[in-house]
Motif scaffolding. Structure first.
Motif, PDB file in Angstrom:
ATOM      1  N   SER A   1       0.861  -1.180   0.000  1.00 36.17           N
ATOM      2  CA  SER A   1       0.000   0.000   0.000  1.00 36.17           C
ATOM      3  C   SER A   1       0.896   1.228   0.000  1.00 36.17           C
ATOM      4  N   PHE A   2       0.315   2.368  -0.248  1.00 32.79           N
ATOM      5  CA  PHE A   2       1.082   3.612  -0.235  1.00 32.79           C
ATOM      6  C   PHE A   2       0.150   4.762   0.131  1.00 32.79           C
ATOM      7  N   GLY A   3       0.731   5.811   0.667  1.00 28.87           N
ATOM      8  CA  GLY A   3      -0.053   7.008   0.972  1.00 28.87           C
ATOM      9  C   GLY A   3      -0.902   6.922   2.219  1.00 28.87           C
ATOM     10  N   GLU A   4      -0.643   5.936   3.101  1.00 31.69           N
ATOM     11  CA  GLU A   4      -1.477   5.870   4.309  1.00 31.69           C
ATOM     12  C   GLU A   4      -1.112   6.902   5.359  1.00 31.69           C
ATOM     13  N   PRO A   5       0.193   7.235   5.542  1.00 27.10           N
ATOM     14  CA  PRO A   5       0.490   8.154   6.650  1.00 27.10           C
ATOM     15  C   PRO A   5      -0.394   9.393   6.690  1.00 27.10           C
ATOM     16  N   PRO A   6      -0.547  10.118   5.573  1.00 27.18           N
ATOM     17  CA  PRO A   6      -1.415  11.300   5.640  1.00 27.18           C
ATOM     18  C   PRO A   6      -2.883  10.939   5.874  1.00 27.18           C
ATOM     19  N   LEU A   7      -3.261   9.742   5.441  1.00 28.90           N
ATOM     20  CA  LEU A   7      -4.636   9.283   5.660  1.00 28.90           C
ATOM     21  C   LEU A   7      -4.892   9.136   7.166  1.00 28.90           C
ATOM     22  N   PHE A   8      -3.930   8.549   7.862  1.00 33.00           N
ATOM     23  CA  PHE A   8      -4.049   8.398   9.304  1.00 33.00           C
ATOM     24  C   PHE A   8      -4.007   9.744  10.012  1.00 33.00           C
ATOM     25  N   LEU A   9      -3.141  10.626   9.512  1.00 35.94           N
ATOM     26  CA  LEU A   9      -2.888  11.888  10.202  1.00 35.94           C
ATOM     27  C   LEU A   9      -3.872  12.975   9.820  1.00 35.94           C
ATOM     28  N   ASN A  10      -4.711  12.667   8.817  1.00 35.57           N
ATOM     29  CA  ASN A  10      -5.676  13.654   8.378  1.00 35.57           C
ATOM     30  C   ASN A  10      -4.984  14.903   7.825  1.00 35.57           C
ATOM     31  N   ARG A  11      -3.933  14.651   7.058  1.00 36.97           N
ATOM     32  CA  ARG A  11      -3.176  15.754   6.461  1.00 36.97           C
ATOM     33  C   ARG A  11      -3.062  15.585   4.971  1.00 36.97           C
ATOM     34  N   VAL A  12      -2.592  16.611   4.315  1.00 34.94           N
ATOM     35  CA  VAL A  12      -2.469  16.525   2.857  1.00 34.94           C
ATOM     36  C   VAL A  12      -1.244  15.679   2.491  1.00 34.94           C
ATOM     37  N   TYR A  13      -1.304  15.111   1.309  1.00 38.31           N
ATOM     38  CA  TYR A  13      -0.194  14.302   0.819  1.00 38.31           C
ATOM     39  C   TYR A  13       1.054  15.158   0.653  1.00 38.31           C
ATOM     40  N   PRO A  14       2.208  14.652   1.113  1.00 35.92           N
ATOM     41  CA  PRO A  14       3.449  15.401   0.933  1.00 35.92           C
ATOM     42  C   PRO A  14       4.086  15.152  -0.423  1.00 35.92           C
ATOM     43  N   ALA A  15       3.501  14.262  -1.227  1.00 39.51           N
ATOM     44  CA  ALA A  15       4.102  13.946  -2.529  1.00 39.51           C
ATOM     45  C   ALA A  15       3.040  13.426  -3.484  1.00 39.51           C
ATOM     46  N   ASN A  16       3.402  13.318  -4.747  1.00 43.15           N
ATOM     47  CA  ASN A  16       2.502  12.789  -5.774  1.00 43.15           C
ATOM     48  C   ASN A  16       2.657  11.276  -5.874  1.00 43.15           C
ATOM     49  N   ALA A  17       1.570  10.600  -6.263  1.00 42.86           N
ATOM     50  CA  ALA A  17       1.657   9.166  -6.566  1.00 42.86           C
ATOM     51  C   ALA A  17       1.382   9.003  -8.056  1.00 42.86           C
ATOM     52  N   ILE A  18       2.309   8.380  -8.759  1.00 39.97           N
ATOM     53  CA  ILE A  18       2.200   8.239 -10.211  1.00 39.97           C
ATOM     54  C   ILE A  18       2.374   6.779 -10.609  1.00 39.97           C
ATOM     55  N   ALA A  19       1.536   6.331 -11.546  1.00 42.38           N
ATOM     56  CA  ALA A  19       1.656   4.964 -12.062  1.00 42.38           C
ATOM     57  C   ALA A  19       2.874   4.891 -12.980  1.00 42.38           C
ATOM     58  N   VAL A  20       3.848   4.072 -12.595  1.00 39.47           N
ATOM     59  CA  VAL A  20       5.066   3.927 -13.391  1.00 39.47           C
ATOM     60  C   VAL A  20       4.791   3.016 -14.585  1.00 39.47           C
ATOM     61  N   SER A  21       3.908   2.049 -14.379  1.00 37.36           N
ATOM     62  CA  SER A  21       3.453   1.171 -15.457  1.00 37.36           C
ATOM     63  C   SER A  21       1.935   1.094 -15.361  1.00 37.36           C
TER      64      SER A  21
END
Lengths: 210, 210
Positions: free
Chosen positions: B75-95
């Motif tokens: 999984s990815f991107g959970e920390p901000p989900l738990f913390l109720n904060r905005v994402y510190p980075a972008n998530a991009i599909a490499v493939s």
DNA sequence: TTCGGATTATGATTTGAGTCATAAAGCAGA
DNA sequence: TCTGCTTTATGACTCAAATCATAATCCGAA
């Protein structure tokens, strides 16, 4: 729901009563004591009662890199404890400290019997991962001034900072800022002055305010 | 006890059956798609079924810093989900990718009803924090060659690497290595060659082996 | 098979953080 | 008050990574 609060330092990682009922020891350290060393295999859970702890690395030529500072009610060094791996850094008492120390078996027992503690741990780890993500992006690529400003803003939220009439006072020496950002003291001193000239920060009596 | 295993990529963060029984959606992305953006407020849990995702930042002048790559079952991107904060980075599909997507309320419901999932999450976060700690110390202070060697060794453990007769093949382009370490492509190319000359690595058909 | 974009490669030049040296100012303890 | 240590400060110089330019190679898609 614990997840609604982002500022973990307000909440003890594990409530004192719970630690005491699981026979956690209170242990004292004096300023400069090494709590554990890089390369050691973890066998205990640590939570700060009083004082300040830093985690840091020393590279080949003795230069220090500070991973972070930890304050009362916070724990440190759990990731390797969970992963069954050696510590990636040293833990050193920055001031005289008192810590709760709980053996690994007792600690695992505690979190399995208290599900809400797992949630605190998740929140705490998420918090630290967030800090590392933000700083990693800065440290890797940006100019010193940018790097320092990010550190300053972050330390206002998560390190010891007091709001005064002039703004938030950053309680970090130039050397500590250098160790946290990977810069040299001289570079920090010059960058801090440049930031003052640009009115991004104030320097009063050698202290940095933002 | 899940804590005994350090290599999280072997274990799905959350078992597929559990995700499906909680009505997680399967969503497809094509190469280059932005899954979420830096600054967005998280509202979903993501877990990779197929494909590869990277999290990265872009600074003012367009340069990229790669926070990490993520692979199936992670999984990815959970920390901000738990913390109720905005994402510190972008998530991009490499493939091209297929992901499980679960809304925040359903996700929180799931982990509260399945305590073993909390432990997986803790282990996963601990893992990522460990990577960041190691790389932070390197990136901040060391010379390019040292930095790259550390990345290579780390990527053998945690990124896509295949053991061949010549050694482990590092499936990262010079540009990707640059983005992961904060160096420039040219510097990476030169440092990689220097490392080959010192027999630290092999270059066969432009690919790096260790 | 050709074409265009990505990747790897290499040389010349610039630049800014690191390094070194030195000193002033602040501060804690005797 | 004096002493010694830490912190802040500043200038001169060095050097290695960044930058800029250019090109060869590889690879997938038309």
């Amino acid at each position: 729901m614990v997840f609604l609060y982002g500022i973990f330092s307000i909440f003890p990682m594990i409530p004192e009563e719970l630690l005491e009922s699981h026979n956690a020891l209170r242990k004292k350290y004096v300023k400069g004591d090494i709590i554990f060393r890089e390369g050691d295999l973890p066998s205990q859970y640590f939570q700060i009662i009083l004082g300040e702890v830093k985690m840091c690395n020393f590279n080949d030529d003795g230069r220090e890199f500070t991973q972070g500072f930890f304050h009362p009610k916070q724990s440190f060094g759990e990731p390797p404890l969970f992963l069954n791996r050696v510590y990636p850094a040293n833990a050193i008492a920055v001031s005289d400290c008192e810590l709760f120390v709980l053996s690994k078996p007792l600690f695992l027992d505690l979190i399995q019997k208290n599900t809400s503690v797992s949630l605190s741990i998740i929140e705490n780890l998420a918090q630290r991962l967030h800090y590392k993500s933000v700083m990693a992006a800065e440290i890797s690529s940006q100019e010193p001034e940018h790097r320092l400003l990010k550190l300053i803003d972050y330390s206002i939220k998560f390190f010891k900072t007091e709001k005064e009439t002039q703004g938030y006072r950053i309680d970090l020496t130039r050397q500590q800022m250098a160790d946290l950002t990977g810069l040299r003291v001289e570079t920090v001193i010059r960058a801090i002055k440049a930031l003052e000239k640009k009115s991004e920060i104030k320097i009063i009596n050698r202290k940095v305010y933002r």
